[in-house]
Design an enzyme around this catalytic site. Structure first.
Site, PDB file in Angstrom:
ATOM      1  N   LYS A  28      21.839  28.486 -46.495  1.00 59.04           N
ATOM      2  CA  LYS A  28      21.558  26.983 -46.108  1.00 59.04           C
ATOM      3  C   LYS A  28      22.372  26.182 -47.168  1.00 59.04           C
ATOM      4  CE  LYS A  28      17.640  25.007 -46.015  1.00 59.04           C
ATOM      5  NZ  LYS A  28      17.886  23.718 -46.832  1.00 59.04           N
TER       6      LYS A  28
ATOM      7  N   HIS B 142      12.783  31.613 -48.594  1.00 57.36           N
ATOM      8  CA  HIS B 142      12.730  32.318 -49.932  1.00 57.36           C
ATOM      9  C   HIS B 142      12.040  33.525 -49.846  1.00 57.36           C
ATOM     10  CE1 HIS B 142      11.858  27.632 -50.569  1.00 57.36           C
ATOM     11  NE2 HIS B 142      12.671  27.859 -51.477  1.00 57.36           N
TER      12      HIS B 142
END
Ligand code: PAF
Length: 279
Positions: A149, A37
């Site tokens: 991802k 993140h």
């Protein structure tokens, strides 16, 4: 850094930024942030004048048998990390701020959501698209940042933005891995020490597959067989899927054009995903 909880406050915040001539980046998250993140936030900070990060564990993308309640949450830790990354604003709404109890309108992605994760999680991508669409309407970002991802999620969101004419540029960012190769994920926190070791079979299979492609192998079946055999050697692993698809998420037998090798594997009770893309 501002921490806002209502749609009205965020709209006001973004309106003021726009009036000052600033561009706005959005990083949608479900919190319990990690370096993956952080990489999205840093990219947004580098490319946009103002970065808004949403933290919302979205109930509509979890089926009743999934880990909505158990999903890790730690706002204090997240705020610290976001401050360090240079984010400007956190949007952290309650569920009743995001969803009207009598809401009847949702976004339902079609073909792209049926394969891979969509087979085991049939309602998942509808929930993702609905919440991301709502966030786009609330924040009206110039750019929004998503991790590679979740490759299927990224493909579906790009298609949604194209199909529904959202005025936002979607920026995909590379997978961030632990030193030993495990893809960073908030769900890694569920793994006990034995499972943490076992989880390496995913990134090892990714490495194996990539090496075969680089060595010139074109048959996805040959590559997938090798990857599957490797994962099956791990007693704690149970394969959900290991597949090769084109960017419309349709299975392909031969590599030609952009090909996504994607997998979901249960390590104990924890479902982990990983992938690589061949261009
Ligand atoms: O990738 C995630 O964390 C979530 O699916 C997202 C995009 C924040 C929507 O809830």
């Amino acid at each position: 850094m501002k921490i806002l909880t209502t749609v009205k406050e965020v709209r006001e915040y973004v309106k003021n930024a726009r009036m000052a001539g600033k561009t706005v980046g959005l990083v949608p998250t479900m919190g319990y942030l990690h370096e993956g993140h952080a990489s999205l936030v840093k990219k947004s900070v580098a490319e946009c004048d103002v970065t808004v990060v949403s933290i919302f564990v979205n109930p509509t993308q979890f089926a009743p048998n999934e880990d909505f309640d158990a999903y890790p949450r730690d706002l204090e830790r997240d705020v610290k990390l976001l401050t360090e990354c240079g984010a400007d604003c956190v949007f952290h709404p309650e569920a009743d701020e995001m969803y009207f109890p009598d809401a009847t309108t949702t976004i339902v992605p079609d073909v792209l959501s049926k394969n891979l994760c969509g087979k085991t999680r049939p309602i998942h991508f509808g929930g993702v698209c609905t919440v991301v669409g709502k966030l786009f309407n609330i924040v009206t970002p110039d750019k929004a940042f998503f991790g590679q991802k979740d490759a299927q999620q990224l493909a579906i969101i790009k298609r949604m933005v194209r199909d529904l004419n959202f005025g936002v540029e979607i920026v995909g960012c590379p997978i961030i891995r632990e030193e030993d190769g495990l893809a960073k994920s908030s769900r890694n926190t569920y793994l006990n020490p034995d499972e943490r070791k076992a989880a390496l079979c995913l990134s090892q299979a990714v490495k194996l597959g990539r090496e075969m492609v680089l060595a010139g192998e074109k048959s996805t079946k040959v590559i997938l067989d090798k990857m599957i055999k490797h994962i099956e050697k791990e007693p704690l692993a149970k394969i959900d899927y290991v597949q090769a698809v084109d960017m419309s998420m349709q299975d392909v037998d031969t590599i030609c054009g952009e090909t996504l090798f994607a997998m979901a594997v249960y390590i104990g009770k924890t479902r982990l995903i990983d992938n690589f893309i061949i261009d």
